[in-house]
Design a protein around this motif. Structure first.
Motif, PDB file in Angstrom:
ATOM      1  N   GLU A 165     -19.415 -40.577   2.228  1.00  0.00           N
ATOM      2  CA  GLU A 165     -20.251 -41.458   3.377  1.00  0.00           C
ATOM      3  C   GLU A 165     -20.646 -40.399   4.608  1.00  0.00           C
ATOM      4  O   GLU A 165     -21.948 -40.347   4.907  1.00  0.00           O
ATOM      5  N   ILE A 166     -19.774 -39.635   5.112  1.00  0.00           N
ATOM      6  CA  ILE A 166     -20.024 -38.911   6.313  1.00  0.00           C
ATOM      7  C   ILE A 166     -21.327 -37.564   5.583  1.00  0.00           C
ATOM      8  O   ILE A 166     -21.983 -37.540   6.554  1.00  0.00           O
ATOM      9  N   ILE A 167     -20.814 -36.858   4.925  1.00  0.00           N
ATOM     10  CA  ILE A 167     -21.434 -35.936   4.305  1.00  0.00           C
ATOM     11  C   ILE A 167     -22.850 -36.254   3.760  1.00  0.00           C
ATOM     12  O   ILE A 167     -23.832 -35.575   4.291  1.00  0.00           O
ATOM     13  N   ILE A 209     -24.477 -44.708   3.003  1.00  0.00           N
ATOM     14  CA  ILE A 209     -25.227 -43.912   3.901  1.00  0.00           C
ATOM     15  C   ILE A 209     -26.321 -44.817   4.685  1.00  0.00           C
ATOM     16  O   ILE A 209     -27.087 -44.251   5.249  1.00  0.00           O
ATOM     17  N   ASN A 210     -26.133 -46.071   4.743  1.00  0.00           N
ATOM     18  CA  ASN A 210     -27.133 -46.959   5.229  1.00  0.00           C
ATOM     19  C   ASN A 210     -26.354 -48.276   5.419  1.00  0.00           C
ATOM     20  O   ASN A 210     -26.098 -48.952   4.649  1.00  0.00           O
ATOM     21  N   ILE A 261     -20.416 -41.549  11.906  1.00  0.00           N
ATOM     22  CA  ILE A 261     -19.890 -40.210  12.154  1.00  0.00           C
ATOM     23  C   ILE A 261     -20.781 -39.259  11.553  1.00  0.00           C
ATOM     24  O   ILE A 261     -21.262 -38.045  12.336  1.00  0.00           O
ATOM     25  N   GLY A 262     -21.432 -39.443  10.583  1.00  0.00           N
ATOM     26  CA  GLY A 262     -22.236 -38.373   9.627  1.00  0.00           C
ATOM     27  C   GLY A 262     -23.642 -38.247  10.757  1.00  0.00           C
ATOM     28  O   GLY A 262     -23.764 -36.860  10.966  1.00  0.00           O
ATOM     29  N   ALA A 263     -24.091 -39.362  11.153  1.00  0.00           N
ATOM     30  CA  ALA A 263     -25.288 -39.324  12.120  1.00  0.00           C
ATOM     31  C   ALA A 263     -25.047 -38.559  13.548  1.00  0.00           C
ATOM     32  O   ALA A 263     -25.643 -37.787  13.917  1.00  0.00           O
ATOM     33  N   ALA A 264     -23.832 -38.918  14.008  1.00  0.00           N
ATOM     34  CA  ALA A 264     -23.327 -38.111  15.111  1.00  0.00           C
ATOM     35  C   ALA A 264     -23.222 -36.600  14.984  1.00  0.00           C
ATOM     36  O   ALA A 264     -23.812 -35.797  15.969  1.00  0.00           O
ATOM     37  N   ILE A 265     -22.718 -36.294  13.940  1.00  0.00           N
ATOM     38  CA  ILE A 265     -22.482 -34.709  13.454  1.00  0.00           C
ATOM     39  C   ILE A 265     -24.146 -34.373  13.461  1.00  0.00           C
ATOM     40  O   ILE A 265     -24.207 -33.114  14.096  1.00  0.00           O
ATOM     41  N   ALA A 266     -24.818 -34.888  12.735  1.00  0.00           N
ATOM     42  CA  ALA A 266     -26.386 -34.236  12.321  1.00  0.00           C
ATOM     43  C   ALA A 266     -26.963 -34.187  13.777  1.00  0.00           C
ATOM     44  O   ALA A 266     -27.880 -33.084  13.986  1.00  0.00           O
ATOM     45  N   ILE A 316     -15.907 -48.515   5.563  1.00  0.00           N
ATOM     46  CA  ILE A 316     -16.134 -46.855   5.244  1.00  0.00           C
ATOM     47  C   ILE A 316     -17.733 -46.696   5.333  1.00  0.00           C
ATOM     48  O   ILE A 316     -18.195 -45.759   5.753  1.00  0.00           O
ATOM     49  N   PHE A 317     -18.464 -47.951   5.168  1.00  0.00           N
ATOM     50  CA  PHE A 317     -19.746 -47.776   5.039  1.00  0.00           C
ATOM     51  C   PHE A 317     -20.496 -48.034   6.415  1.00  0.00           C
ATOM     52  O   PHE A 317     -21.841 -48.042   6.634  1.00  0.00           O
ATOM     53  N   TRP A 318     -19.596 -48.315   7.532  1.00  0.00           N
ATOM     54  CA  TRP A 318     -20.184 -48.118   8.942  1.00  0.00           C
ATOM     55  C   TRP A 318     -19.570 -46.881   9.411  1.00  0.00           C
ATOM     56  O   TRP A 318     -20.511 -46.129  10.154  1.00  0.00           O
ATOM     57  N   VAL A 319     -18.274 -46.760   9.396  1.00  0.00           N
ATOM     58  CA  VAL A 319     -17.527 -45.466  10.033  1.00  0.00           C
ATOM     59  C   VAL A 319     -18.156 -44.145   9.661  1.00  0.00           C
ATOM     60  O   VAL A 319     -18.697 -43.083  10.411  1.00  0.00           O
ATOM     61  N   GLY A 320     -18.335 -43.967   8.504  1.00  0.00           N
ATOM     62  CA  GLY A 320     -18.743 -42.816   7.592  1.00  0.00           C
ATOM     63  C   GLY A 320     -20.107 -42.555   8.147  1.00  0.00           C
ATOM     64  O   GLY A 320     -20.538 -41.447   8.462  1.00  0.00           O
TER      65      GLY A 320
END
Length: 328
Positions: free
Chosen positions: A215-217, A268-269, A298-303, A291-295
């Motif tokens: 989910e993060i990636i 991813i949403n 985190i992925g959006a913040a990294i991007a 998982i579908f909120w945390v992931g």
């Protein structure tokens, strides 16, 4: 006009280089003429861009959005955008979850279906990616076409939207997702619960860490594509290429679904996962729901960090401006 300015700036740089060469050689008689030409080029550029000088960049970054803008609450444009996000997310969940249910009906050999029946995983991925392309295209001029709390969160971190707008968007997206999946259950009441309701959960054989990483990636790919496709610098550089921003965003969703449907069903949403979990309301999707909120967040913040502070070097520019101001 901007193209003319760029050409003049380029000419100025070349003349400056030639002038420096002649100054350091045995042709000092040309120095006066070159200095005069350079002066005229500068005046031409000022006439084009205005009395305060010219810019060497062919793009302009929009100013950061205020963190908290109470004046937005008095503007109809905010509520119009919130309605657009609600309707877009409703349509997104309705079409995509209906596609998932339809595929499972057609491929269920115990209920009269056939092996490899229906659209398959490829068709499901196309449904998600295609709907994002359509809906982003339709709503980009009204709300920005987020249709995803993770996208909204990433843009909020990058100072593209205010806190008020971000919160209202996320609420509208979640409500729209619930209504969209609710319509699916209403129209497919005999099949909805039997075939999982389109709810996201961790597939058998995968641990929590794998699902979270997927989910993060996956969300990183999506939000990074959003930033890149809407970057004013890219729009200026590729203005001759008629590529719509919704197209790469839709393709990003499509590709991520191909990779992660076997692992988590592809979230991813958070709104998509939340709406399906609420209507389906079984223990397994709720157990894995975090998982579908945390992931995605985190992925959006990294991007957001990667694009704003690494690729665009916004952090170093801000630090440089701070140091310059301190030395004045």
């Amino acid at each position: 006009m901007r193209a003319l300015t760029i050409a003049i700036v380029s000419l100025y740089k070349q003349l400056s280089f030639v002038s420096s060469v002649f100054t350091n050689t045995t042709y000092p008689q040309y120095k006066t003429q070159l200095s005069y030409i350079t002066k005229k080029v500068i005046e031409m550029a000022k006439d084009v861009e205005g009395p305060e000088g010219f810019q060497t960049r062919d793009y302009e970054d929009p100013p950061p959005t205020p963190f908290f803008d109470a004046d937005e609450l008095t503007k109809w444009s905010l509520y119009r955008a919130v309605i657009a996000e609600f309707v877009a997310t409703l349509l997104f969940l309705y079409i995509t979850v209906l596609t998932v249910i339809g595929y499972k009906i057609q491929s269920d050999t115990k209920a009269g279906g056939v092996d490899c029946g229906g659209v398959g995983i490829l068709g499901i991925a196309w449904a998600f990616g295609g709907m994002i392309f359509i809906l982003v295209y339709c709503t980009a001029g009204i709300s920005g076409g987020h249709i995803n709390p993770a996208v909204t969160f990433g843009l909020f971190l990058a100072r593209k939207v205010s806190l008020i707008r971000a919160v209202l968007y996320m609420v509208a997206q979640c409500l729209g997702a619930i209504c969209g999946v609710g319509f699916v259950k209403a129209f497919q009441s005999s099949y909805y619960d039997r075939y999982g309701g389109g709810a996201n959960s961790l597939a058998d054989g995968y641990n929590t860490g794998t699902g979270l990483a997927a989910e993060i990636i996956g969300t990183f790919v999506l939000v990074y594509t959003v930033f890149s496709a809407t970057d004013p610098k890219r729009n200026a550089r590729d203005s001759h290429v008629p590529v719509l921003a919704p197209l790469p965003i839709g393709f990003a969703v499509f590709m991520v679904h191909l990779a992660t449907i076997p692992i988590t069903g592809t979230g991813i949403n958070p709104a998509r996962s939340f709406g399906a979990a609420v209507i389906y309301n079984k223990s397994k999707p709720w157990d894995d729901h975090w998982i579908f909120w945390v992931g995605p967040f985190i992925g959006a913040a990294i991007a957001a960090f990667y694009h704003q502070f690494v690729l665009r070097a916004s952090g170093s520019k801000s630090l440089g401006s701070f140091r310059s101001a301190a030395n004045v």
